[in-house]
Design an enzyme around this catalytic site. Structure first.
Site, PDB file in Angstrom:
ATOM      1  N   SER A 169       0.971  -1.266   0.056  1.00  0.00           N
ATOM      2  CA  SER A 169       0.067  -0.251   0.525  1.00  0.00           C
ATOM      3  C   SER A 169       0.832   1.142  -0.154  1.00  0.00           C
ATOM      4  O   SER A 169       2.151   0.542  -0.092  1.00  0.00           O
ATOM      5  CB  SER A 169      -1.150  -0.229   0.816  1.00  0.00           C
ATOM      6  OG  SER A 169      -0.258  -0.205   2.384  1.00  0.00           O
ATOM      7  N   ASP A 223       8.747 -11.355   5.991  1.00  0.00           N
ATOM      8  CA  ASP A 223      10.030 -10.222   6.816  1.00  0.00           C
ATOM      9  C   ASP A 223      10.565  -9.760   6.186  1.00  0.00           C
ATOM     10  O   ASP A 223      11.953 -10.461   6.527  1.00  0.00           O
ATOM     11  CB  ASP A 223       9.187 -10.592   8.090  1.00  0.00           C
ATOM     12  CG  ASP A 223       9.749  -9.250   9.142  1.00  0.00           C
ATOM     13  OD1 ASP A 223       9.684  -8.505   9.013  1.00  0.00           O
ATOM     14  OD2 ASP A 223       9.432  -9.905  10.457  1.00  0.00           O
ATOM     15  N   TYR A 244      13.101   6.184  15.235  1.00  0.00           N
ATOM     16  CA  TYR A 244      12.096   6.089  13.835  1.00  0.00           C
ATOM     17  C   TYR A 244      13.073   6.612  13.011  1.00  0.00           C
ATOM     18  O   TYR A 244      14.207   7.043  12.353  1.00  0.00           O
ATOM     19  CB  TYR A 244      11.270   5.967  13.777  1.00  0.00           C
ATOM     20  CG  TYR A 244      10.763   6.590  12.430  1.00  0.00           C
ATOM     21  CD1 TYR A 244      10.544   5.228  11.125  1.00  0.00           C
ATOM     22  CD2 TYR A 244      10.716   8.031  11.523  1.00  0.00           C
ATOM     23  CE1 TYR A 244      10.377   5.630   9.392  1.00  0.00           C
ATOM     24  CE2 TYR A 244      10.578   8.488  10.568  1.00  0.00           C
ATOM     25  CZ  TYR A 244      10.158   7.320   9.555  1.00  0.00           C
ATOM     26  OH  TYR A 244       9.615   7.343   7.839  1.00  0.00           O
ATOM     27  N   LYS A 257      16.625   6.672  10.256  1.00  0.00           N
ATOM     28  CA  LYS A 257      15.964   6.972   8.963  1.00  0.00           C
ATOM     29  C   LYS A 257      17.286   8.125   8.752  1.00  0.00           C
ATOM     30  O   LYS A 257      18.071   8.162   7.546  1.00  0.00           O
ATOM     31  CB  LYS A 257      15.179   8.161   8.436  1.00  0.00           C
ATOM     32  CG  LYS A 257      13.734   7.312   8.635  1.00  0.00           C
ATOM     33  CD  LYS A 257      13.601   6.425   7.372  1.00  0.00           C
ATOM     34  CE  LYS A 257      12.755   5.114   7.022  1.00  0.00           C
ATOM     35  NZ  LYS A 257      12.781   4.747   5.490  1.00  0.00           N
ATOM     36  N   THR A 291      -0.904   7.595   4.998  1.00  0.00           N
ATOM     37  CA  THR A 291      -0.780   6.230   4.767  1.00  0.00           C
ATOM     38  C   THR A 291      -0.858   5.190   5.093  1.00  0.00           C
ATOM     39  O   THR A 291      -1.476   5.412   6.748  1.00  0.00           O
ATOM     40  CB  THR A 291       0.827   5.431   4.241  1.00  0.00           C
ATOM     41  OG1 THR A 291       1.482   6.115   5.362  1.00  0.00           O
ATOM     42  CG2 THR A 291       1.798   6.103   2.875  1.00  0.00           C
TER      43      THR A 291
END
Length: 253
Positions: A13, A55, A145, A149, A180
């Site tokens: 998606s 995964d 996170y 990144k 999203t």
């Protein structure tokens, strides 16, 4: 470009699926991978489309995808798989934050290295890596996170330089908040950023895909995101982390 192959991860998606549609429209055969079942994967996808559920945070998952590719030449690799994790670091289980690191960093590198080696050996290929403007900004309540990144953004730039004379290009797409499943999966729907208006994933995907085709090193989607990246080079890290708190702290929506 008929019969050329594009491999796209995180394609169930959102940005990944939209990139798959763009690749299909440009005549690529597709191998699309995700850790969840494909959502309406057939819509807008033409030609040969193989999908795999794996995964990619695990070595076994990456091996499954590489086995699916087999001996086929990969013309385009879109390393888009990744996810976030909301709440404070001390509240997160080791399993949760390790899965962020293993998906965003370890699994990405495990996939990139063998494919990039083959691209370099034949002197041709394009790589699009989904980084984030988060990589420029330390942010409370999404600490792991954002740090992951920062690694991805840095790695993409360095790898692109290593490959600059090989015929292989590396492009890093750096979106901001996008509409999203990211915020639902990260348990961040009750945050200010989770409730905010976000970019259309189709627009973000087009920005990255066009930059990749031009061989650009990196591209930031959106004027506000570009301004935030510029500000990150001026403001102290403590200020940036505090701004992240205001956007990411649970209950701020």
């Amino acid at each position: 470009m008929a019969n050329k192959l594009a491999v796209i991860t995180g394609a169930s998606s959102g940005i990944g699926l939209e990139i798959a549609r763009l690749a299909s429209a440009d005549g690529y055969d597709l191998i699309v991978a995700s850790d969840t079942p494909m959502v309406d994967a057939g819509a807008g996808l033409d030609g040969e489309v193989d999908s795999i559920e794996a995964d990619l945070a695990t070595e076994q998952g990456v091996k499954q995808l590489l086995a699916q590719i087999g001996d086929r030449e990969v013309d385009v690799l879109v390393a888009n798989a990744g996810h976030g994790l909301g709440h404070g670091f001390l509240e997160q289980s080791v399993t949760e934050w390790r899965h962020v690191i293993d998906t965003n960093i370890t699994g990405t590198l495990l996939l990139l290295q063998p494919i990039a080696k083959k691209m370099a050996a034949r002197g041709e290929g394009r790589i699009l890596i989904t980084g984030s403007i988060a990589g420029h900004v330390p942010a409370a309540f999404q600490a792991v996170y954002h740090a992951s990144k920062a690694f991805v953004d840095s790695f993409a730039a360095a790898l692109g330089n290593e490959l600059k004379d090989t015929g292989v290009t590396v492009t890093c797409l750096k979106p901001g908040a996008t509409e999203t499943e990211f915020f639902a999966r990260a348990d961040m729907e009750d945050t200010k950023v989770g409730a905010s208006k976000k970019a259309d994933p189709a627009d973000v995907a087009k920005t990255g895909w066009e930059a990749m085709k031009k061989g650009e090193h990196a591209v930031v989607h959106g004027l506000m995101n570009k301004a935030q990246v510029l500000a990150s080079g001026v403001l102290p890290e403590s200020t940036l982390a505090e701004q992240g708190r205001k956007m990411n702290e649970p209950g701020t929506a």
